[in-house]
Design a protein around this motif. Structure first.
Motif, PDB file in Angstrom:
ATOM      1  N   LYS A 197      13.073   2.417  -8.613  1.00  0.00           N
ATOM      2  CA  LYS A 197      13.755   1.420  -7.394  1.00  0.00           C
ATOM      3  C   LYS A 197      12.782   1.710  -6.097  1.00  0.00           C
ATOM      4  O   LYS A 197      12.788   0.713  -5.212  1.00  0.00           O
ATOM      5  N   GLY A 198      11.821   2.418  -6.141  1.00  0.00           N
ATOM      6  CA  GLY A 198      11.068   2.456  -4.785  1.00  0.00           C
ATOM      7  C   GLY A 198       9.654   1.805  -4.747  1.00  0.00           C
ATOM      8  O   GLY A 198       9.331   1.286  -3.757  1.00  0.00           O
ATOM      9  N   MET A 199       9.239   1.706  -6.100  1.00  0.00           N
ATOM     10  CA  MET A 199       7.652   1.266  -5.959  1.00  0.00           C
ATOM     11  C   MET A 199       7.770   0.226  -7.440  1.00  0.00           C
ATOM     12  O   MET A 199       6.518   0.119  -7.934  1.00  0.00           O
ATOM     13  N   GLY A 200       8.635  -0.357  -7.706  1.00  0.00           N
ATOM     14  CA  GLY A 200       8.532  -1.499  -8.949  1.00  0.00           C
ATOM     15  C   GLY A 200       7.863  -2.544  -8.551  1.00  0.00           C
ATOM     16  O   GLY A 200       7.701  -2.598  -7.323  1.00  0.00           O
ATOM     17  N   THR A 201       7.471  -3.354  -9.404  1.00  0.00           N
ATOM     18  CA  THR A 201       6.699  -4.482  -9.074  1.00  0.00           C
ATOM     19  C   THR A 201       7.319  -5.569  -8.173  1.00  0.00           C
ATOM     20  O   THR A 201       6.673  -6.145  -7.408  1.00  0.00           O
ATOM     21  N   GLY A 202       8.545  -5.502  -8.392  1.00  0.00           N
ATOM     22  CA  GLY A 202       9.386  -6.447  -7.188  1.00  0.00           C
ATOM     23  C   GLY A 202       9.390  -5.709  -5.922  1.00  0.00           C
ATOM     24  O   GLY A 202       9.733  -6.467  -4.795  1.00  0.00           O
ATOM     25  N   ARG A 203       9.478  -4.402  -5.801  1.00  0.00           N
ATOM     26  CA  ARG A 203       9.687  -3.669  -4.422  1.00  0.00           C
ATOM     27  C   ARG A 203       8.337  -3.823  -3.595  1.00  0.00           C
ATOM     28  O   ARG A 203       8.368  -3.815  -2.529  1.00  0.00           O
ATOM     29  N   GLN A 204       7.077  -3.786  -4.411  1.00  0.00           N
ATOM     30  CA  GLN A 204       6.010  -3.645  -3.698  1.00  0.00           C
ATOM     31  C   GLN A 204       5.571  -5.112  -2.850  1.00  0.00           C
ATOM     32  O   GLN A 204       6.090  -6.082  -3.384  1.00  0.00           O
ATOM     33  N   PRO A 205       4.778  -5.153  -1.957  1.00  0.00           N
ATOM     34  CA  PRO A 205       4.006  -6.406  -1.428  1.00  0.00           C
ATOM     35  C   PRO A 205       3.533  -6.962  -2.516  1.00  0.00           C
ATOM     36  O   PRO A 205       2.906  -6.301  -3.339  1.00  0.00           O
ATOM     37  N   SER A 206       3.249  -8.579  -2.251  1.00  0.00           N
ATOM     38  CA  SER A 206       2.430  -8.934  -3.302  1.00  0.00           C
ATOM     39  C   SER A 206       1.126  -9.086  -2.568  1.00  0.00           C
ATOM     40  O   SER A 206       0.955  -9.383  -1.432  1.00  0.00           O
ATOM     41  N   TYR A 207       0.114  -8.810  -3.599  1.00  0.00           N
ATOM     42  CA  TYR A 207      -1.350  -8.799  -2.984  1.00  0.00           C
ATOM     43  C   TYR A 207      -2.262 -10.107  -3.341  1.00  0.00           C
ATOM     44  O   TYR A 207      -3.333 -10.059  -3.278  1.00  0.00           O
ATOM     45  N   TRP A 208      -1.326 -10.988  -4.011  1.00  0.00           N
ATOM     46  CA  TRP A 208      -2.273 -12.179  -4.704  1.00  0.00           C
ATOM     47  C   TRP A 208      -3.068 -12.875  -3.330  1.00  0.00           C
ATOM     48  O   TRP A 208      -4.231 -13.141  -3.651  1.00  0.00           O
ATOM     49  N   SER A 209      -2.670 -12.944  -2.239  1.00  0.00           N
ATOM     50  CA  SER A 209      -3.084 -13.815  -1.183  1.00  0.00           C
ATOM     51  C   SER A 209      -4.381 -12.786  -0.659  1.00  0.00           C
ATOM     52  O   SER A 209      -4.927 -13.523   0.376  1.00  0.00           O
ATOM     53  N   ARG A 210      -4.517 -11.577  -0.685  1.00  0.00           N
ATOM     54  CA  ARG A 210      -5.372 -10.776  -0.283  1.00  0.00           C
ATOM     55  C   ARG A 210      -6.552 -10.173  -1.225  1.00  0.00           C
ATOM     56  O   ARG A 210      -7.324  -9.632  -0.848  1.00  0.00           O
ATOM     57  N   LEU A 211      -6.407 -11.096  -2.689  1.00  0.00           N
ATOM     58  CA  LEU A 211      -7.482 -10.601  -3.252  1.00  0.00           C
ATOM     59  C   LEU A 211      -8.592 -10.878  -3.158  1.00  0.00           C
ATOM     60  O   LEU A 211      -9.797 -10.071  -3.300  1.00  0.00           O
ATOM     61  N   ASN A 212      -8.844 -11.853  -2.272  1.00  0.00           N
ATOM     62  CA  ASN A 212     -10.366 -12.236  -1.548  1.00  0.00           C
ATOM     63  C   ASN A 212     -10.730 -11.444  -0.704  1.00  0.00           C
ATOM     64  O   ASN A 212     -11.996 -11.626  -0.302  1.00  0.00           O
ATOM     65  N   GLU A 213      -9.991 -10.491  -0.366  1.00  0.00           N
ATOM     66  CA  GLU A 213     -10.808  -9.470   0.736  1.00  0.00           C
ATOM     67  C   GLU A 213     -11.455  -8.621   0.024  1.00  0.00           C
ATOM     68  O   GLU A 213     -12.293  -7.666   0.813  1.00  0.00           O
ATOM     69  N   LEU A 214     -11.227  -8.407  -1.439  1.00  0.00           N
ATOM     70  CA  LEU A 214     -12.236  -7.152  -2.162  1.00  0.00           C
ATOM     71  C   LEU A 214     -13.316  -7.485  -2.195  1.00  0.00           C
ATOM     72  O   LEU A 214     -13.848  -8.567  -2.441  1.00  0.00           O
ATOM     73  N   LYS A 215     -14.373  -6.634  -1.677  1.00  0.00           N
ATOM     74  CA  LYS A 215     -15.763  -6.744  -1.545  1.00  0.00           C
ATOM     75  C   LYS A 215     -16.562  -5.878  -2.672  1.00  0.00           C
ATOM     76  O   LYS A 215     -17.406  -6.203  -3.101  1.00  0.00           O
ATOM     77  N   MET A 216     -15.831  -4.667  -2.825  1.00  0.00           N
ATOM     78  CA  MET A 216     -16.448  -3.833  -4.026  1.00  0.00           C
ATOM     79  C   MET A 216     -16.359  -4.761  -5.462  1.00  0.00           C
ATOM     80  O   MET A 216     -15.618  -5.508  -5.744  1.00  0.00           O
ATOM     81  N   PRO A 217     -17.320  -4.058  -6.362  1.00  0.00           N
ATOM     82  CA  PRO A 217     -17.144  -4.812  -7.646  1.00  0.00           C
ATOM     83  C   PRO A 217     -15.799  -4.307  -8.374  1.00  0.00           C
ATOM     84  O   PRO A 217     -15.479  -3.202  -8.303  1.00  0.00           O
ATOM     85  N   VAL A 218     -15.384  -5.533  -8.864  1.00  0.00           N
ATOM     86  CA  VAL A 218     -13.916  -5.190  -9.581  1.00  0.00           C
ATOM     87  C   VAL A 218     -13.716  -5.596 -11.138  1.00  0.00           C
ATOM     88  O   VAL A 218     -14.500  -6.546 -11.528  1.00  0.00           O
ATOM     89  N   THR A 219     -13.537  -4.378 -11.978  1.00  0.00           N
ATOM     90  CA  THR A 219     -13.493  -5.004 -13.387  1.00  0.00           C
ATOM     91  C   THR A 219     -12.147  -4.876 -13.828  1.00  0.00           C
ATOM     92  O   THR A 219     -11.492  -3.764 -13.552  1.00  0.00           O
ATOM     93  N   ILE A 220     -11.576  -5.925 -14.274  1.00  0.00           N
ATOM     94  CA  ILE A 220     -10.262  -5.979 -14.790  1.00  0.00           C
ATOM     95  C   ILE A 220     -10.130  -6.161 -16.381  1.00  0.00           C
ATOM     96  O   ILE A 220     -10.854  -6.929 -17.016  1.00  0.00           O
TER      97      ILE A 220
END
Length: 273
Positions: A197-220
Motif C-alpha cells: 500500500k505504501g510503496m507499490g509501483t503505482g504509489r511511488q513517483p515515476s522516474y522515467w523523465s529523470r533517468l537522464n540525470e544519472l551520471k554514474m555508470p548504470v548496469t541493468i
C-alpha cells in the motif's frame, strides 16, 4: 557476516556487514517478500577486499513493520536508507537493487547521486509514467494487501510464488525452492501489506523523465525469460547515458536466485573494477 540493528528515524532497521574494514563497498537491496538473506549466495563469491552491506527494507525481514502504511512511502524509505548510510559513515558506495529494491536503489541514486559510485538494477522499474496505469496498480496492490490481511501469510505466499513472474523458478531444486519459501514465510502480514500500500509501483513517483540525470555508470540486468522487465530494461538503457543492458539467458525475474554464479560474476566484472 555481522548481524546488526540500528534505530533509524524511530524504526529498528536490521542489516548485515561483511568485511567491514574493506575500502570497496556494495549495498544490496532485496525485493518484495525478500530479505537480506537472499544475497548470501552472491556475497560468498566476493573477495575479502569488498565490504557488503545488506539491509532488510521496511516491513521485511527483521526490520520493524510500522502500522501506518504512509511510513512506507518511497520518500520515507529514502530518508531511512540515507540515515543508515550516514550512521555507518560511508560516503561512496555502489548499489545493487532487485525488483522493489531496484526501485529504491534508483530513487536513492537520483536523490543522493554524490554518494553512489555505480548502480546495478536487477529486474527493476522507474515506476509508471501514465496516471491511469498508476491508479490501476494502486487499486491492484490494495486488493493484494486486503487478500493478505484476510487470508493470512501462508495462503498469500502460496499465491505469490505461483504468479507468472516466478514461473522460471520452478526449475530450481527442492532445497532452493524451500529456502525461498522459508524466507518469504518469515515476513509479517502487516509488513507486506503496508509495503504494497505504501510503496507499490503505482504509489511511488515515476522516474522515467529523470533517468537522464544519472551520471554514474548504470548496469541493468534482466532475464531472458522475463519479457516485461527485459523491455523495460531496454527502454531505460536508451535514456541513461552511461548505461548498459545485460540479458542473462535461461533466467527469469530473480537472476541472482536462478543463476547466482553468473550474477556474481557480472557484479565483479561491472562494479568491482
Amino acid at each position: 557476516m555481522e548481524q546488526l540493528v540500528s534505530t533509524v528515524r524511530g524504526v529498528n532497521v536490521s542489516y548485515s556487514i561483511t568485511n567491514k574494514d574493506a575500502v570497496e563497498t556494495l549495498l544490496f537491496l532485496h525485493g518484495f517478500t525478500g530479505s537480506k538473506k537472499t544475497w548470501q549466495p552472491i556475497i560468498e563469491q566476493f573477495p575479502e577486499t569488498v565490504r557488503c552491506i545488506t539491509v532488510d527494507l521496511l516491513g521485511h525481514g527483521n526490520t520493524e513493520s510500522p502500522k501506518d502504511f504512509k511510513r512506507y512511502e518511497m520518500s520515507e524509505q529514502l530518508k531511512d536508507l540515507h540515515a543508515l548510510i550516514q550512521t555507518l559513515n560511508i560516503t561512496s558506495f555502489s548499489i545493487v537493487g532487485y525488483s522493489m529494491g531496484g526501485r529504491v536503489a534508483l530513487a536513492y541514486a537520483l536523490t543522493y547521486p554524490e554518494y553512489v559510485r555505480k548502480l546495478v538494477l536487477e529486474s527493476a522499474s522507474p515506476g509508471l509514467d501514465i496516471e491511469a496505469d498508476r491508479l490501476a496498480r494502486i487499486a491492484a496492490d490494495n486488493q493484494l494487501a486486503m487478500r493478505l490481511e484476510s487470508e493470512g501469510l501462508s495462503s498469500f505466499i502460496d499465491f505469490w510464488q505461483d504468479i507468472p513472474l516466478f514461473q522460471s523458478q520452478k526449475k530450481l531444486d527442492e532445497i532452493k525452492l524451500q529456502a525461498i519459501r522459508e524466507e518469504r514465510m518469515q515476513q509479517t502480514a502487516t509488513g507486506l501489506g503496508n509495503s504494497l500500500k505504501g510503496m507499490g509501483t503505482g504509489r511511488q513517483p515515476s522516474y522515467w523523465s529523470r533517468l537522464n540525470e544519472l551520471k554514474m555508470p548504470v548496469t541493468i540486468i534482466t532475464g531472458e525469460l522475463d519479457e516485461k522487465f527485459k523491455d523495460i530494461g531496454k527502454q531505460m538503457t536508451k535514456q541513461i547515458r552511461n548505461s548498459q543492458h545485460l540479458e542473462v539467458s535461461e533466467a527469469g525475474h530473480a537472476i541472482h536466485v536462478e543463476n547466482p554464479v553468473q550474477f556474481a560474476t557480472i557484479i565483479m566484472e561491472q562494479v568491482l573494477v
